[in-house]
Design an enzyme around this catalytic site. Structure first.
Site, PDB file in Angstrom:
ATOM      1  N   ASP A 105      18.015  25.489  31.760  1.00 21.62           N
ATOM      2  CA  ASP A 105      18.850  26.256  30.836  1.00 21.62           C
ATOM      3  C   ASP A 105      18.603  27.753  30.983  1.00 21.62           C
ATOM      4  OD1 ASP A 105      16.272  26.015  29.819  1.00 21.62           O
ATOM      5  OD2 ASP A 105      16.869  25.434  27.801  1.00 21.62           O
ATOM      6  N   ASP A 108      12.893  32.275  31.924  1.00 16.35           N
ATOM      7  CA  ASP A 108      12.320  33.256  30.988  1.00 16.35           C
ATOM      8  C   ASP A 108      11.063  33.861  31.624  1.00 16.35           C
ATOM      9  OD1 ASP A 108      11.635  34.640  28.686  1.00 16.35           O
ATOM     10  OD2 ASP A 108      10.784  32.899  27.676  1.00 16.35           O
ATOM     11  N   PHE A 157      15.791  36.101  21.934  1.00 14.61           N
ATOM     12  CA  PHE A 157      15.712  34.654  21.767  1.00 14.61           C
ATOM     13  C   PHE A 157      17.099  34.105  21.446  1.00 14.61           C
ATOM     14  CE2 PHE A 157      14.771  30.580  19.855  1.00 14.61           C
ATOM     15  CZ  PHE A 157      13.864  30.081  20.783  1.00 14.61           C
ATOM     16  N   VAL A 158      17.550  33.126  22.238  1.00 11.99           N
ATOM     17  CA  VAL A 158      18.891  32.562  22.052  1.00 11.99           C
ATOM     18  C   VAL A 158      18.823  31.047  21.884  1.00 11.99           C
ATOM     19  CG1 VAL A 158      20.130  34.386  23.290  1.00 11.99           C
ATOM     20  CG2 VAL A 158      19.207  32.457  24.582  1.00 11.99           C
ATOM     21  N   ASP A 164      17.180  25.472  22.319  1.00 13.89           N
ATOM     22  CA  ASP A 164      16.771  25.133  20.961  1.00 13.89           C
ATOM     23  C   ASP A 164      15.833  26.162  20.354  1.00 13.89           C
ATOM     24  OD1 ASP A 164      14.590  24.383  22.799  1.00 13.89           O
ATOM     25  OD2 ASP A 164      13.615  23.631  20.987  1.00 13.89           O
ATOM     26  N   ARG A 170      20.597  22.780  19.443  1.00 10.75           N
ATOM     27  CA  ARG A 170      21.055  22.488  20.806  1.00 10.75           C
ATOM     28  C   ARG A 170      22.542  22.192  20.841  1.00 10.75           C
ATOM     29  NH1 ARG A 170      16.407  21.901  23.937  1.00 10.75           N
ATOM     30  NH2 ARG A 170      14.637  20.904  22.958  1.00 10.75           N
TER      31      ARG A 170
HETATM   32  P1  IMP Z   1       9.902  29.792  31.343  1.00 12.42           P
HETATM   33  O1  IMP Z   1       9.052  28.667  31.828  1.00 12.42           O
HETATM   34  O2  IMP Z   1       9.132  30.789  30.519  1.00 12.42           O
HETATM   35  O3  IMP Z   1      10.764  30.441  32.412  1.00 12.42           O
HETATM   36  O4  IMP Z   1      10.854  29.245  30.247  1.00 12.42           O
HETATM   37  C1  IMP Z   1      11.703  28.271  30.475  1.00 12.42           C
HETATM   38  C2  IMP Z   1      11.905  27.414  29.246  1.00 12.42           C
HETATM   39  O5  IMP Z   1      11.550  28.073  28.012  1.00 12.42           O
HETATM   40  C3  IMP Z   1      13.358  27.128  29.165  1.00 12.42           C
HETATM   41  O6  IMP Z   1      13.671  25.955  29.864  1.00 12.42           O
HETATM   42  C4  IMP Z   1      13.601  26.993  27.694  1.00 12.42           C
HETATM   43  O7  IMP Z   1      13.407  25.646  27.317  1.00 12.42           O
HETATM   44  C5  IMP Z   1      12.555  27.836  27.045  1.00 12.42           C
HETATM   45  N1  IMP Z   1      13.127  29.140  26.612  1.00 12.42           N
HETATM   46  C6  IMP Z   1      12.901  30.356  27.139  1.00 12.42           C
HETATM   47  N2  IMP Z   1      13.577  31.323  26.488  1.00 12.42           N
HETATM   48  C7  IMP Z   1      14.275  30.678  25.508  1.00 12.42           C
HETATM   49  C8  IMP Z   1      15.187  31.128  24.485  1.00 12.42           C
HETATM   50  O8  IMP Z   1      15.551  32.311  24.335  1.00 12.42           O
HETATM   51  N3  IMP Z   1      15.663  30.169  23.659  1.00 12.42           N
HETATM   52  C9  IMP Z   1      15.338  28.854  23.770  1.00 12.42           C
HETATM   53  N4  IMP Z   1      14.504  28.396  24.711  1.00 12.42           N
HETATM   54  C10 IMP Z   1      13.978  29.303  25.576  1.00 12.42           C
HETATM   55 MG    MG Z   2      13.506  23.961  28.750  1.00 13.56          MG
END
Ligand code: IMP
Ligand code: MG
Length: 186
Positions: A105, A108, A157-158, A164, A170
């Protein structure tokens, strides 16, 4: 639920249009002349966040494919920042020699992609490509490669369209930001 929305960042119409474009790019990369013959493709949504995105995406891709599943947890408890990603379940099937497209999705911190891509490679996939609907502007993730990116967004944050907060929201069709009172309540 709708009164918790602060503002709509990306509307469902814009999402649908961009998902069609991403599907076109994936199709182009997995058919001749980019690839010889009919490649064997496995699409892997990273659950739970990529569930809705992946459902829409694959229905725009007309070639034969298998679906693998991987569940990654990065936000234990109610948190707006990842606490470090861990794989909590997988049902990938045999990916040896297959062209895998990972679907998430949002990219981040990049922790999820950094964790999952080497695992799929080690399992013997012929290629691994990364498709994310959203990519946040985070300095620590600039070196993390994604082959297909739907939208670049600011570091906010979205929720919605699969994303979610504490497993809520969701099912919102648009990608939105939340009012502070909603975040405090959940
Ligand atoms: P990463 O491992 O930090 O790149 O984050 C990936 C996961 O964190 C995504 O698959 C999301 O499930 C969650 N995530 C990151 N940012 C957001 C947000 O703004 N809203 C909701 N979930 C997020
Ligand atoms: Mg995720």
């Amino acid at each position: 639920m709708h009164r918790d929305i602060d503002r709509i960042l990306i509307s469902q119409d814009k999402i649908a249009a961009r998902v069609r474009e991403l599907a076109r790019d994936i199709i182009a990369d997995h058919t001749p002349p980019k690839m010889l013959g009919e490649p064997e493709v496995t699409i892997v949504p990273i659950l739970t966040g990529a569930m809705i995105f992946c459902c829409d995406l694959i229905r725009r891709i007309p070639f034969a494919m298998k679906i693998g599943l991987m569940t990654v947890s990065s936000y234990p408890g109610s948190s707006l920042r990842t606490q470090g990603s861990q794989i909590i379940g997988q049902q990938l099937g045999d990916v040896r020699g297959r062209h895998v497209v990972l679907c998430d999705d949002i990219l981040d911190s990049g922790g999820t992609i950094r964790l999952v891509v080497p695992i799929i490679r080690e399992l013997g996939a012929a290629s691994v490509k990364v498709c994310v609907l959203l990519r946040k502007d985070r300095p620590e993730a600039r070196d993390v490669h994604a082959d297909y990116v739907g939208f670049e967004i600011p570091d906010e944050f979205v929720v919605g369209y699969g994303l979610d907060y504490n497993n809520y929201y969701r099912n919102l069709p648009d990608i939105v930001t939340l009012k502070q009172e909603a975040i405090d309540r959940h």
